[in-house]
Design a protein around this motif. Sequence first.
Motif, PDB file in Angstrom:
ATOM      1  N   VAL A 205       0.829  -1.613  -0.066  1.00 47.83           N
ATOM      2  CA  VAL A 205      -0.176   0.122  -0.076  1.00 47.83           C
ATOM      3  C   VAL A 205       0.484   1.585   0.177  1.00 47.83           C
ATOM      4  CG1 VAL A 205      -1.796  -1.396   1.413  1.00 47.83           C
ATOM      5  CG2 VAL A 205      -0.335  -0.303   2.587  1.00 47.83           C
ATOM      6  N   ALA A 206       0.458   2.453  -0.367  1.00 46.56           N
ATOM      7  CA  ALA A 206       0.690   3.876  -0.813  1.00 46.56           C
ATOM      8  C   ALA A 206      -0.225   4.348  -1.111  1.00 46.56           C
ATOM      9  CB  ALA A 206       1.671   3.923  -1.617  1.00 46.56           C
ATOM     10  N   ASP A 207      -0.778   5.131  -1.384  1.00 47.44           N
ATOM     11  CA  ASP A 207      -1.561   6.928  -1.141  1.00 47.44           C
ATOM     12  C   ASP A 207      -1.532   7.095  -2.939  1.00 47.44           C
ATOM     13  OD1 ASP A 207      -4.253   7.621  -0.428  1.00 47.44           O
ATOM     14  OD2 ASP A 207      -4.449   7.803   0.983  1.00 47.44           O
ATOM     15  N   VAL A 208      -1.901   8.021  -3.152  1.00 46.40           N
ATOM     16  CA  VAL A 208      -2.624   8.331  -4.111  1.00 46.40           C
ATOM     17  C   VAL A 208      -2.875   9.778  -4.282  1.00 46.40           C
ATOM     18  CG1 VAL A 208      -3.246   8.082  -6.911  1.00 46.40           C
ATOM     19  CG2 VAL A 208      -2.555   6.217  -5.339  1.00 46.40           C
ATOM     20  N   GLY A 210       1.771  10.752  -5.071  1.00 45.41           N
ATOM     21  CA  GLY A 210       2.424  10.664  -4.638  1.00 45.41           C
ATOM     22  C   GLY A 210       3.250   9.672  -3.685  1.00 45.41           C
ATOM     23  N   ARG A 211       2.600   8.723  -3.442  1.00 44.67           N
ATOM     24  CA  ARG A 211       3.749   7.496  -2.817  1.00 44.67           C
ATOM     25  C   ARG A 211       3.724   7.267  -1.516  1.00 44.67           C
ATOM     26  NH1 ARG A 211       7.017   3.226  -6.508  1.00 44.67           N
ATOM     27  NH2 ARG A 211       7.043   1.315  -5.238  1.00 44.67           N
ATOM     28  N   CYS A 212       2.934   8.443  -1.002  1.00 45.70           N
ATOM     29  CA  CYS A 212       3.328   8.241   0.505  1.00 45.70           C
ATOM     30  C   CYS A 212       2.746   7.430   1.603  1.00 45.70           C
ATOM     31  CB  CYS A 212       3.067   9.477   1.211  1.00 45.70           C
ATOM     32  SG  CYS A 212       4.857  10.654   0.595  1.00 45.70           S
ATOM     33  N   GLU A 213       2.769   7.695   2.561  1.00 46.70           N
ATOM     34  CA  GLU A 213       1.735   7.192   3.718  1.00 46.70           C
ATOM     35  C   GLU A 213       0.590   6.529   3.177  1.00 46.70           C
ATOM     36  OE1 GLU A 213       2.557  10.157   5.851  1.00 46.70           O
ATOM     37  OE2 GLU A 213       3.706   9.274   5.014  1.00 46.70           O
ATOM     38  N   PRO A 214      -1.070   5.973   3.791  1.00 44.01           N
ATOM     39  CA  PRO A 214      -1.852   5.826   3.851  1.00 44.01           C
ATOM     40  C   PRO A 214      -2.897   7.290   4.885  1.00 44.01           C
ATOM     41  CG  PRO A 214      -1.410   3.292   3.861  1.00 44.01           C
ATOM     42  CD  PRO A 214      -0.031   4.496   4.203  1.00 44.01           C
ATOM     43  N   GLY A 215      -3.520   7.867   4.537  1.00 39.98           N
ATOM     44  CA  GLY A 215      -4.217   8.745   4.746  1.00 39.98           C
ATOM     45  C   GLY A 215      -3.468  10.470   4.151  1.00 39.98           C
ATOM     46  N   THR A 216      -2.979  10.313   3.007  1.00 42.93           N
ATOM     47  CA  THR A 216      -1.968  11.646   2.484  1.00 42.93           C
ATOM     48  C   THR A 216      -2.650  11.289   1.533  1.00 42.93           C
ATOM     49  OG1 THR A 216      -0.391  10.286   1.179  1.00 42.93           O
ATOM     50  CG2 THR A 216       0.339  11.413   3.881  1.00 42.93           C
ATOM     51  N   GLY A 217      -3.579  11.029   0.813  1.00 38.68           N
ATOM     52  CA  GLY A 217      -4.236  11.049  -0.813  1.00 38.68           C
ATOM     53  C   GLY A 217      -5.837  10.540  -0.683  1.00 38.68           C
ATOM     54  N   GLU A 218      -5.871  10.279  -1.692  1.00 31.38           N
ATOM     55  CA  GLU A 218      -7.514   9.565  -1.974  1.00 31.38           C
ATOM     56  C   GLU A 218      -8.236   7.896  -1.977  1.00 31.38           C
ATOM     57  OE1 GLU A 218      -7.030   8.521  -6.561  1.00 31.38           O
ATOM     58  OE2 GLU A 218      -7.030  10.296  -6.671  1.00 31.38           O
ATOM     59  N   ILE A 219      -7.285   7.266  -1.776  1.00 31.56           N
ATOM     60  CA  ILE A 219      -8.013   5.651  -0.840  1.00 31.56           C
ATOM     61  C   ILE A 219      -8.117   6.145   0.199  1.00 31.56           C
ATOM     62  CG2 ILE A 219      -7.133   3.464  -1.414  1.00 31.56           C
ATOM     63  CD1 ILE A 219      -4.776   3.952  -3.251  1.00 31.56           C
ATOM     64  N   ALA A 241       5.890   2.782   0.712  1.00 32.87           N
ATOM     65  CA  ALA A 241       5.802   4.000   0.495  1.00 32.87           C
ATOM     66  C   ALA A 241       6.709   5.191   0.823  1.00 32.87           C
ATOM     67  CB  ALA A 241       4.558   4.753   0.960  1.00 32.87           C
ATOM     68  N   TRP A 242       6.999   6.495   0.277  1.00 36.56           N
ATOM     69  CA  TRP A 242       7.910   7.389   1.306  1.00 36.56           C
ATOM     70  C   TRP A 242       7.024   7.870   1.780  1.00 36.56           C
ATOM     71  CZ3 TRP A 242      12.040   6.154  -1.589  1.00 36.56           C
ATOM     72  CH2 TRP A 242      11.724   6.029  -3.066  1.00 36.56           C
ATOM     73  N   ALA A 243       7.795   8.160   3.407  1.00 37.30           N
ATOM     74  CA  ALA A 243       7.110   9.015   4.389  1.00 37.30           C
ATOM     75  C   ALA A 243       6.872  10.297   3.935  1.00 37.30           C
ATOM     76  CB  ALA A 243       8.404   9.058   5.520  1.00 37.30           C
ATOM     77  N   SER A 244       5.812  10.841   4.047  1.00 36.50           N
ATOM     78  CA  SER A 244       5.914  12.234   2.863  1.00 36.50           C
ATOM     79  C   SER A 244       6.284  13.222   4.361  1.00 36.50           C
ATOM     80  CB  SER A 244       3.993  12.574   3.002  1.00 36.50           C
ATOM     81  OG  SER A 244       3.514  12.611   4.714  1.00 36.50           O
ATOM     82  N   GLU A 252       3.024   5.000  11.894  1.00 34.02           N
ATOM     83  CA  GLU A 252       1.608   5.142  13.166  1.00 34.02           C
ATOM     84  C   GLU A 252       0.773   5.050  11.834  1.00 34.02           C
ATOM     85  OE1 GLU A 252       1.414   4.011  15.822  1.00 34.02           O
ATOM     86  OE2 GLU A 252       3.474   3.320  15.453  1.00 34.02           O
ATOM     87  N   ARG A 253       0.760   6.044  11.374  1.00 32.37           N
ATOM     88  CA  ARG A 253      -0.662   6.572  10.627  1.00 32.37           C
ATOM     89  C   ARG A 253      -1.014   4.825   9.119  1.00 32.37           C
ATOM     90  NH1 ARG A 253       1.141  12.321   7.197  1.00 32.37           N
ATOM     91  NH2 ARG A 253      -0.112  13.583   8.570  1.00 32.37           N
ATOM     92  N   PHE A 254       0.260   4.451   8.942  1.00 28.87           N
ATOM     93  CA  PHE A 254       0.056   3.103   8.009  1.00 28.87           C
ATOM     94  C   PHE A 254      -1.082   1.981   9.089  1.00 28.87           C
ATOM     95  CE2 PHE A 254       2.254  -1.273   7.712  1.00 28.87           C
ATOM     96  CZ  PHE A 254       1.151  -1.686   7.085  1.00 28.87           C
ATOM     97  N   ARG A 255      -0.656   2.233  10.534  1.00 28.47           N
ATOM     98  CA  ARG A 255      -0.555   1.420  10.987  1.00 28.47           C
ATOM     99  C   ARG A 255      -2.325   1.611  11.874  1.00 28.47           C
ATOM    100  NH1 ARG A 255       2.711  -1.451  15.001  1.00 28.47           N
ATOM    101  NH2 ARG A 255       3.335   0.131  15.149  1.00 28.47           N
ATOM    102  N   SER A 256      -2.420   2.908  11.943  1.00 29.57           N
ATOM    103  CA  SER A 256      -3.986   3.308  12.042  1.00 29.57           C
ATOM    104  C   SER A 256      -4.450   3.057  11.146  1.00 29.57           C
ATOM    105  CB  SER A 256      -4.069   4.959  12.679  1.00 29.57           C
ATOM    106  OG  SER A 256      -5.657   4.836  12.998  1.00 29.57           O
ATOM    107  N   ALA A 257      -4.150   2.794   9.809  1.00 24.41           N
ATOM    108  CA  ALA A 257      -4.998   2.238   8.360  1.00 24.41           C
ATOM    109  C   ALA A 257      -5.102   1.068   8.824  1.00 24.41           C
ATOM    110  CB  ALA A 257      -4.812   3.139   7.063  1.00 24.41           C
TER     111      ALA A 257
END
Length: 260
Positions: A205-208, A210-219, A241-244, A252-257
């Motif tokens: 997983v990574a967000d879109v 930007g390919r950063c952690e979950p919670g930084t994009g549209e997914i 994913a890159w760390a934003s 921690e954002r990844f773990r939370s998601a």
Amino acid sequence: MFTLAVCAEMVFRDLPIPERARRVHDAGFQVEIWDWTRHDLDALARTPAEFSSMTGYIRGSLTDEDGAAELLRTAEESIRAAEQLSCPRLNLHGTGLDGEGLPVVPVTGEPTGEMWIAAHRTLTRLAELGESAGVTFTLENLNTAVDHPGVPFAKAADTLALVAAVDRPGLRMNLDLYHAQIGEGNLVELVRRAHGLGLIGEIQVADVPGRCEPGTGEINYPAVASALVDLGYEGTVAMEAWASTDSDLAMERFRSAFTP
């Protein structure tokens, strides 16, 4: 429910890879790496990290005779490297990628019938190698619009079709939802279909964008996690994913998601 892993290549980027692996482990995650030839395997083996996945070849491709021979030869080298780290999964792509993620042997247009046949034959031999060695090769879907133009069998539908056609325990799909969102979308249905076929080796997983952690994009990754719980998925979910901003915060954002 899930085993969570983090790609050490993309976090704590100011630190050497062994120290990154240690930091990821200390945060409670398994560790993934890319091209093992660029790293000191002895130093990585001395860390307490539990390794989840690494690149399963050095060079080669699925679709031509010479490329397949090189893919199989370097896959055997990768198996020996995986043994050193007790790493259970070895990742593959439709063809070798250069340092920028571009295919060494790009394809224009859709793969031909001959290429599908060659890929099926090569993947079957890789699955046999994996079964003999007690590891699983995973074929990853990629996107061609942003990151990997010209890679054959990049779409999740194509990757899933190849893994299903081989139908051996030594080959599974690395379902990368970042790439799938860019290429196809409809992620929850894609997860349901792949899980229903029993072909998921792991999920990345990574967000879109930007390919950063979950919670930084549209997914909506909490919705994806909820669907995985409903399906009874108990495998690995890895943050590739890159760390934003801060790497600890990204994890921690990844773990939370993915903690429904």
